[in-house]
Motif scaffolding. Structure first.
Motif, PDB file in Angstrom:
ATOM      1  N   GLU A  79      -0.976  16.550 -13.965  1.00  0.00           N
ATOM      2  CA  GLU A  79      -0.299  15.272 -14.160  1.00  0.00           C
ATOM      3  C   GLU A  79       0.544  14.910 -12.950  1.00  0.00           C
ATOM      4  O   GLU A  79       0.915  15.763 -12.149  1.00  0.00           O
ATOM      5  N   ASN A  80       0.858  13.630 -12.868  1.00  0.00           N
ATOM      6  CA  ASN A  80       1.847  13.093 -11.917  1.00  0.00           C
ATOM      7  C   ASN A  80       1.547  13.427 -10.450  1.00  0.00           C
ATOM      8  O   ASN A  80       2.434  13.780  -9.681  1.00  0.00           O
ATOM      9  N   ILE A  81       0.291  13.281 -10.069  1.00  0.00           N
ATOM     10  CA  ILE A  81      -0.085  13.436  -8.664  1.00  0.00           C
ATOM     11  C   ILE A  81      -0.099  12.050  -8.017  1.00  0.00           C
ATOM     12  O   ILE A  81      -0.588  11.091  -8.611  1.00  0.00           O
ATOM     13  N   VAL A  82       0.450  11.959  -6.788  1.00  0.00           N
ATOM     14  CA  VAL A  82       0.432  10.686  -6.061  1.00  0.00           C
ATOM     15  C   VAL A  82      -0.485  10.817  -4.851  1.00  0.00           C
ATOM     16  O   VAL A  82      -0.673  11.904  -4.301  1.00  0.00           O
ATOM     17  N   PHE A  83      -1.013   9.685  -4.418  1.00  0.00           N
ATOM     18  CA  PHE A  83      -1.947   9.668  -3.301  1.00  0.00           C
ATOM     19  C   PHE A  83      -1.287  10.170  -2.008  1.00  0.00           C
ATOM     20  O   PHE A  83      -1.930  10.830  -1.187  1.00  0.00           O
ATOM     21  N   ALA A  84       0.004   9.863  -1.842  1.00  0.00           N
ATOM     22  CA  ALA A  84       0.704  10.224  -0.606  1.00  0.00           C
ATOM     23  C   ALA A  84       0.985  11.717  -0.499  1.00  0.00           C
ATOM     24  O   ALA A  84       1.325  12.206   0.584  1.00  0.00           O
ATOM     25  N   ASN A  85       0.855  12.465  -1.590  1.00  0.00           N
ATOM     26  CA  ASN A  85       1.076  13.913  -1.568  1.00  0.00           C
ATOM     27  C   ASN A  85      -0.104  14.597  -2.263  1.00  0.00           C
ATOM     28  O   ASN A  85      -0.009  15.039  -3.405  1.00  0.00           O
ATOM     29  N   ASP A  88       0.836  -1.210   0.000  1.00  0.00           N
ATOM     30  CA  ASP A  88       0.000   0.000   0.000  1.00  0.00           C
ATOM     31  C   ASP A  88       0.867   1.254   0.000  1.00  0.00           C
ATOM     32  O   ASP A  88       0.606   2.205  -0.742  1.00  0.00           O
ATOM     33  N   ASP A  89       1.909   1.266   0.855  1.00  0.00           N
ATOM     34  CA  ASP A  89       2.791   2.420   0.932  1.00  0.00           C
ATOM     35  C   ASP A  89       3.504   2.658  -0.404  1.00  0.00           C
ATOM     36  O   ASP A  89       3.629   3.795  -0.860  1.00  0.00           O
ATOM     37  N   TYR A  90       3.950   1.578  -1.042  1.00  0.00           N
ATOM     38  CA  TYR A  90       4.655   1.673  -2.323  1.00  0.00           C
ATOM     39  C   TYR A  90       3.741   2.251  -3.401  1.00  0.00           C
ATOM     40  O   TYR A  90       4.129   3.161  -4.153  1.00  0.00           O
ATOM     41  N   ILE A  91       2.524   1.757  -3.465  1.00  0.00           N
ATOM     42  CA  ILE A  91       1.578   2.239  -4.488  1.00  0.00           C
ATOM     43  C   ILE A  91       1.178   3.684  -4.214  1.00  0.00           C
ATOM     44  O   ILE A  91       1.118   4.515  -5.130  1.00  0.00           O
ATOM     45  N   ASN A  92       0.918   3.993  -2.931  1.00  0.00           N
ATOM     46  CA  ASN A  92       0.511   5.361  -2.580  1.00  0.00           C
ATOM     47  C   ASN A  92       1.571   6.400  -2.928  1.00  0.00           C
ATOM     48  O   ASN A  92       1.262   7.553  -3.221  1.00  0.00           O
ATOM     49  N   ARG A  93       2.828   5.982  -2.915  1.00  0.00           N
ATOM     50  CA  ARG A  93       3.918   6.909  -3.186  1.00  0.00           C
ATOM     51  C   ARG A  93       4.331   6.938  -4.655  1.00  0.00           C
ATOM     52  O   ARG A  93       5.032   7.864  -5.075  1.00  0.00           O
ATOM     53  N   ASN A  94       3.935   5.948  -5.411  1.00  0.00           N
ATOM     54  CA  ASN A  94       4.465   5.828  -6.774  1.00  0.00           C
ATOM     55  C   ASN A  94       3.428   5.752  -7.888  1.00  0.00           C
ATOM     56  O   ASN A  94       3.766   5.977  -9.048  1.00  0.00           O
ATOM     57  N   ILE A 153      -8.412  14.443  -3.851  1.00  0.00           N
ATOM     58  CA  ILE A 153      -7.448  13.479  -4.391  1.00  0.00           C
ATOM     59  C   ILE A 153      -7.835  12.060  -4.014  1.00  0.00           C
ATOM     60  O   ILE A 153      -7.697  11.124  -4.813  1.00  0.00           O
ATOM     61  N   GLY A 154      -8.361  11.871  -2.803  1.00  0.00           N
ATOM     62  CA  GLY A 154      -8.841  10.545  -2.405  1.00  0.00           C
ATOM     63  C   GLY A 154      -9.948  10.062  -3.317  1.00  0.00           C
ATOM     64  O   GLY A 154      -9.979   8.897  -3.726  1.00  0.00           O
ATOM     65  N   SER A 155     -10.859  10.968  -3.660  1.00  0.00           N
ATOM     66  CA  SER A 155     -11.959  10.633  -4.573  1.00  0.00           C
ATOM     67  C   SER A 155     -11.432  10.296  -5.969  1.00  0.00           C
ATOM     68  O   SER A 155     -11.885   9.346  -6.614  1.00  0.00           O
ATOM     69  N   ILE A 156     -10.421  11.047  -6.422  1.00  0.00           N
ATOM     70  CA  ILE A 156      -9.852  10.830  -7.760  1.00  0.00           C
ATOM     71  C   ILE A 156      -9.218   9.450  -7.873  1.00  0.00           C
ATOM     72  O   ILE A 156      -9.380   8.748  -8.876  1.00  0.00           O
ATOM     73  N   PHE A 157      -8.480   9.045  -6.819  1.00  0.00           N
ATOM     74  CA  PHE A 157      -7.825   7.734  -6.870  1.00  0.00           C
ATOM     75  C   PHE A 157      -8.827   6.576  -6.753  1.00  0.00           C
ATOM     76  O   PHE A 157      -8.463   5.426  -6.980  1.00  0.00           O
TER      77      PHE A 157
END
Length: 700
Positions: free
Chosen positions: A606-612, A197-203, A625-629
């Motif tokens: 472009e290039n927005i990550v869930f962790a930021n 989860d952490d890896y996906i949220n950051r990348n 952003i939570g809704s977008i993901f």
């Protein structure tokens, strides 16, 4: 006769009643006396931590010890802010000590003598390193630390021994606490799913377009807030309004007693006269001692040690040169160059200090020092004599003072060793006693100057202060409550200032330095009370009225109403804008159509990550952003309320990161992040359970 007969007939009963009352009075007075002890005990408590009462005496001893250590590190006396820091730091240490000690004792965690010696002298803790850092090398000075500990037992005042015992207890408890927290950290675990989860949220990246109706587009005067609006926002966000300690708000007026124009002219005339006296003076040290507000000994100083105005001229000026008068640091000053010379940058020396108190006077100490000097001159071992006769912490090191630069020692000692020659052996009297000194080495060479500085602080005259005080007294005589306070301020056109949400131990507030006496009054007053005294703070006379009390715990809506008004406005604006957005969404099949109806541009991201979750140029938008993901690409969203406005978006696509391979590394990173949160989180939980009561404001 009737009365006398009545008394005779009932004499027995009256005597019994009188004796009974006397006994009751005796017992009651004894109870009051013993009760006053209990009351006094309660009044002498600075707080209660997990059921353990902390007495003022015990706490203040620790404050004094910490203050002494802080002075040693910072140099000079402590101002109000520094003292407040020491009190707060001591309280936090005591909370930690009491709370964690109970936890560690349950688990039987301890530190042995060998381990304690190791963490104090061989592998010193950060606390030890800060106290015993060699200023020349920047490294931990083990010898000085050990010698200081040994000499603690011979300190006649016992103060050094107390400080060392407190330091040892602090270092020991710090290690015990580290062991306790390590146990908890070892229980923190992240599994493969957490790592994934952490890896996906950051990348994982997302690309989307959005339209925003920003809250700023609606002027505040077009938004009518109701009590229901405030209540709705408060109920949804009540968890945000927890007050960790009681705070109080007060209004105050101040009457300026700063130096007047006339005071400035008189101060300038005084320094002009002093300048002429310094110019013709034949004993500059005496002249400075008599005339300067700041009594500083005259010593040779290297380039960069003087204040910039003097440093730029004194190293090229001739002897006797007068600089000034000039104004610096709220004082008029004048400086005279007394002497220049070329001297060493640093000196290596050793000494044997003879204490007059233990020798029976300064003459006997001098005689003993002369004898020791003669023995050394004839070939006796300096180091052995230092161990035998020295009375300070250097004796076990053979009197070695190490290598030190200018400014490291008292002026008289410094002038002697920097002005002497290598190999010179002599005695010197200082405020510490009589020294036998040997100059072992002198390093470097540079120009130094001796400058006499006379300063006269610019201060208000008694007349200026009296005028300001009379104005304050006149104001105070007219007010006894909040209504009268506000009316008088308005009538006299005096600007009211506010000390908002002031804590019980706050030392200063904006515009008022060292306002401790005022804050202490604030915490004894009731809402609406006007101060009965005029507070003398800096160059101001202050009168205050207590306007608001916010208790510890969850604050009421009334307490936070002003604070939440902008957020409530945005909530109401969000309703208005969402209604507008919903209308635009009706019948629309694309974001472009919605944008056209709203008259707003479509913005690509472009290039927005869930962790930021930050939308560039706007704000952090967690909800959006939570809704977008969680959205499907190509689908037009509904209207989403965010921090900056109401959003409508379309996800264009996601870019998944490379396959997740190094699970162990990511797990380690996640566990490290969690471990870093343990210290604060654990203590916070334990502190809340401990039901801490803080009464320090009564004393500090």
């Amino acid at each position: 006769m009737g009365i006398m007969g009545f008394l005779r007939n009932r004499a027995g009963a009256i005597i019994i009643i009188a004796i009974g009352l006397a006994i009751v009075a005796f017992l009651l007075s004894d109870a009051i006396r013993s009760g006053s002890g209990f009351i006094a005990d309660a009044q002498s408590e600075v707080g209660v931590i997990d059921g353990e009462k902390i007495s003022y005496t015990e706490f203040n001893e620790r404050v004094e010890q910490n203050a002494q250590q802080f002075k040693a590190q910072m140099g000079g006396n402590l101002n109000a802010q520094m003292q407040s820091y020491v009190v707060e730091n001591t309280w936090n240490q005591m909370q930690s000590s009491v709370i964690l000690k109970k936890q560690t004792e349950k688990l039987g965690i301890a530190v042995g003598n060998t381990e304690l010696f190791n963490i104090m002298f061989d592998n010193p803790t950060q606390q030890m390193q800060q106290i015993f850092t060699n200023p020349e090398t920047g490294a931990f000075d083990r010898n000085t630390a050990i010698n200081s500990r040994k000499s603690a037992g011979t300190d006649p005042s016992g103060q050094l021994e107390k400080q060392w015992l407190a330091l040892e207890e602090s270092v020991e408890q710090e290690r015990i606490n580290q062991k306790y927290l390590s146990l908890i950290k070892n229980g923190v675990y992240a599994n493969s799913l957490d790592a994934k989860d952490d890896y996906i949220n950051r990348n994982k990246l997302v690309k989307f377009d959005y339209v925003v109706l920003d809250y700023a587009s609606i002027p505040a005067n077009q938004v009518k807030l109701t009590d229901a609006d405030y209540q709705e926002y408060y109920d949804k966000n009540k968890f945000r309004f927890k007050n960790r300690t009681e705070t109080r708000t007060f209004e105050y007026v101040s009457f300026d007693a700063s130096p007047s124009k006339q005071d400035t002219l008189e101060a300038k005339a005084k320094i002009d006269k002093i300048t002429e006296g310094l110019r013709t003076s034949t004993n500059d040290s005496l002249f400075v001692a008599i005339n300067a507000d700041t009594k500083m000994p005259l010593t040779y100083q290297k380039k960069g040690a003087l204040e910039p105005a003097l440093d730029s001229v004194m190293f090229t000026a001739p002897k006797g040169y007068i600089y000034g008068p000039y104004f610096s640091g709220n004082a008029y000053k004048v400086a005279k160059l007394i002497d220049t010379r070329v001297g060493p940058d640093s000196v290596k020396a050793r000494h044997i200090l003879i204490n007059p108190a233990s020798e029976g006077g300064i003459d006997k100490a001098q005689a003993k020092a002369d004898s020791i000097r003669n023995l050394i001159a004839k070939g006796a071992d300096f180091a052995k004599l230092a161990k035998e006769f020295g009375t300070d912490g250097t004796r076990d090191a053979g009197g070695d003072l190490g290598t030190f630069g200018r400014g490291a020692n008292i002026p008289k000692f410094e002038d002697a060793v920097f002005g002497g020659s290598v190999g010179q052996l002599f005695t010197l009297k200082t405020q510490y006693g009589v020294h036998v000194i040997e100059i072992q080495k002198q390093i470097g060479s540079s120009k130094v100057v001796k400058v006499a500085i006379v300063d006269k602080a610019l201060a208000p005259s008694s007349q200026t202060e009296q005028v300001a005080y009379q104005k304050a007294q006149s104001f105070l005589s007219e007010v006894s409550n909040l209504k009268e306070f506000e009316a008088a301020a308005q009538a006299k056109k005096i600007n009211k200032l506010v000390g908002e949400d002031v804590g019980p131990l706050q030392a200063s507030i904006p515009g008022l330095e060292d306002a401790r006496s005022l804050v202490r009054w604030v915490y004894t007053a009731d809402k609406g009370d006007v101060s009965k005294e005029i507070f003398d703070i800096g160059d101001k006379y202050v009168i205050a009225v207590l306007t608001k009390i916010k208790p510890e715990g969850t604050l009421s809506l009334e307490d936070v109403k002003k604070q939440i008004e902008p957020a409530v406005q945005n909530m109401v604006k969000a309703r208005m804008l969402k209604e507008k957005a919903d209308k635009a969404l009706q019948g629309a099949s694309s974001l472009a159509q919605v944008a056209q109806k709203l008259g707003k541009p479509v913005t690509p991201v472009e290039n927005i990550v869930f962790a930021n979750p930050v939308i560039p140029g706007l704000s952090q938008e967690n909800k959006v952003i939570g809704s977008i993901f969680g959205a499907q690409p190509g689908k037009l969203s509904s209207a989403i309320e965010g921090e900056a406005g109401v959003y409508i978006y379309t996800v264009k696509g996601f870019t998944n990161p490379p396959p997740f391979k190094d699970v162990a590394k990511v797990k380690e990173q996640v566990m490290q992040t969690l471990s870093q949160q343990v210290d604060g989180a654990v203590f916070e939980v334990l502190r809340e359970k401990a039901n801490v009561k803080d009464y320090r404001a009564k004393f500090y």
